[in-house]
Design an enzyme around this catalytic site. Structure first.
Site, mmCIF file in Angstrom:
data_model
loop_
_atom_site.group_PDB
_atom_site.id
_atom_site.type_symbol
_atom_site.label_atom_id
_atom_site.label_comp_id
_atom_site.label_asym_id
_atom_site.label_seq_id
_atom_site.Cartn_x
_atom_site.Cartn_y
_atom_site.Cartn_z
ATOM 1 N N GLU A 25 0.822 -1.211 0.000
ATOM 2 C CA GLU A 25 0.000 0.000 0.000
ATOM 3 C C GLU A 25 0.857 1.262 0.000
ATOM 4 O O GLU A 25 0.517 2.251 -0.634
ATOM 5 C CB GLU A 25 -0.959 0.004 1.202
ATOM 6 C CG GLU A 25 -2.040 -1.065 1.145
ATOM 7 C CD GLU A 25 -2.969 -0.909 -0.064
ATOM 8 O OE1 GLU A 25 -3.013 0.186 -0.648
ATOM 9 O OE2 GLU A 25 -3.641 -1.894 -0.412
ATOM 10 N N CYS A 33 -14.602 1.424 -13.934
ATOM 11 C CA CYS A 33 -15.020 2.809 -13.710
ATOM 12 C C CYS A 33 -13.800 3.722 -13.849
ATOM 13 O O CYS A 33 -13.382 4.390 -12.919
ATOM 14 C CB CYS A 33 -15.646 2.933 -12.319
ATOM 15 S SG CYS A 33 -16.497 4.507 -12.081
ATOM 16 N N CYS A 75 -26.111 3.098 -9.722
ATOM 17 C CA CYS A 75 -25.171 4.201 -9.873
ATOM 18 C C CYS A 75 -25.913 5.493 -10.214
ATOM 19 O O CYS A 75 -26.577 5.592 -11.255
ATOM 20 C CB CYS A 75 -24.164 3.875 -10.970
ATOM 21 S SG CYS A 75 -23.030 5.239 -11.297
HETATM 22 S S1 SF4 Z 1 -22.108 2.514 -13.787
HETATM 23 FE FE1 SF4 Z 1 -21.315 4.040 -12.354
HETATM 24 S S2 SF4 Z 1 -19.865 2.911 -11.065
HETATM 25 FE FE2 SF4 Z 1 -20.257 1.665 -12.881
HETATM 26 S S3 SF4 Z 1 -18.638 2.235 -14.356
HETATM 27 FE FE3 SF4 Z 1 -20.410 3.547 -14.811
HETATM 28 S S4 SF4 Z 1 -20.030 5.382 -13.596
HETATM 29 FE FE4 SF4 Z 1 -18.708 3.791 -12.753
#
Ligand code: SF4
Length: 366
Positions: free
Chosen positions: A55, A210, A226
């Protein structure tokens, strides 16, 4: 806290409550992680020492770059007592090339503290972990959740972006306390069961799905919960931090030769690359270097002959772009190197922990 959604943005705790809870997010994310997780060397163990080293290395450094460094470091210092017993120079030599050397010095200091104050065992709480040098909120949360199974949140670049989008958080995250709302959401999401896997899954999702640009929402296991996806604001969240302007600097590095040896200087406390060795530098362009060299303190009274050019390259440190001319000169016989300076053979340079530009110059010296 502003949340993207229908109607007016909501503020404060309502924003956290507007985020689907762990009951929705954790199962979907953990199932995805089981299929898609990255196979990384530090994930083959739950040893807090290895988790901690990885880390610290991963702070401000890409995963791919860390892998080999991590394996070499663990080979040399397989446990916290071995690291505590090492010299700082040996730790810095092994860290050479990873950058941000303060991390290595603090890692070393914390290893000594763990051995001296905790009998070689890692403290078992975030509060105690954070008392160790260089262990902040993120690193403590990572050790606690991944190595100890404690339901502690962690927020780093990838998980910060995922959580901002999941919760539709559309305010700036930089600056003191800027990501505090993200920590609050993270704390509500981390499950009691498998908190370490959950935190690693959030980071992997940010790294693989993401992503900052063109996230793969169609393949995302959290798409249904989301907020940014639902409200069409994925490209706007997280709000981009203002970039600092790049500052141009000109310097000249000087290879001072005396017989078959060259002069090297150790970077002092407060300087970039503190504790590492480098060739002396003067903050002028090459044409002004000879006079600056004669006036500078690093020669410690040595007379210096005419200079010859060896090359030029550029390198970056934080937001500084340094153009570095490299010249060579012969030192006279009188005088001696001042404190913190050494005369070394070209062969001995290989054993020194050197700055990145110093190592490039050492290759020019041959
Ligand atoms: S749905 Fe939301 S969390 Fe998933 S990749 Fe798209 S922006 Fe990111």
């Amino acid at each position: 806290m502003q949340v993207a959604g229908k109607g007016k943005p909501r503020r404060g705790r309502a924003a956290v409550h507007g985020m689907p809870g762990a009951a929705t997010v954790a199962p979907a994310l953990l199932a995805w992680y089981g299929r898609a997780r990255r196979d990384l060397p530090w994930r083959r163990s739950q040893d807090p020492y290895r988790i901690w080293v990885s880390e610290v290395m991963l702070q401000q450094t890409q995963v791919e770059r860390v892998k080999d460094f991590f394996v070499r470091f663990i080979d040399r210092f397989p446990a916290v007592d071995a690291l505590a017993a090492a010299t700082e120079h040996d730790v810095l030599r092994l860290w050479e090339g990873l950058g941000y050397y303060r991390r290595a010095r603090q890692l070393h200091a914390a290893a000594k503290a763990i051995v001296a104050d905790h009998g070689g065992e890692f403290p078992r709480t975030v509060a105690e972990l954070r008392c160790l040098p260089g262990i902040g909120r993120y690193t403590a949360g990572a050790i606690a959740s991944i190595a100890m199974g404690l339901p502690e949140p962690i927020v780093e670049a990838n998980s910060r972006r995922v959580i901002a989008r999941l919760s539709g958080y559309a305010e700036r995250l930089d600056g003191p306390g800027g990501d505090e709302p993200i920590w609050q959401v993270a704390a509500t999401l981390v499950p009691q069961q498998h908190p370490g896997r959950f935190n690693q899954a959030l980071m992997d999702l940010g790294a693989m799905v993401c992503t900052p640009d063109r996230p793969l929402c169609q393949a995302c296991p959290l798409a249904e919960c989301c907020t940014a996806q639902r409200t069409g604001r994925v490209a706007e969240i997280p709000v981009k931090a203002q970039r600092r302007a790049v500052k141009a600097i000109r310097e000249t590095a000087v290879v001072v030769r005396r017989g078959n040896r060259v002069l090297v200087v150790q970077r002092e406390p407060g300087e970039w690359w503190e504790g590492l060795w480098d060739f002396p530098r003067v903050a002028v362009a090459a044409r002004a270097a000879p006079r600056a060299i004669q006036r500078s303190a690093f020669l410690g009274g040595l007379a210096c002959g005419a200079t010859s050019r060896l090359g030029r390259f550029t390198h970056s440190v934080t937001h500084h772009r340094i153009t570095l001319d490299v010249v060579a000169c012969e030192a006279g016989r009188t005088g001696r190197a001042a404190q913190g300076r050494r005369w070394v053979t070209a062969g001995a340079l290989a054993a020194l922990a050197m700055t990145a530009p110093g190592r490039r110059i050492a290759k020019l010296v041959g």
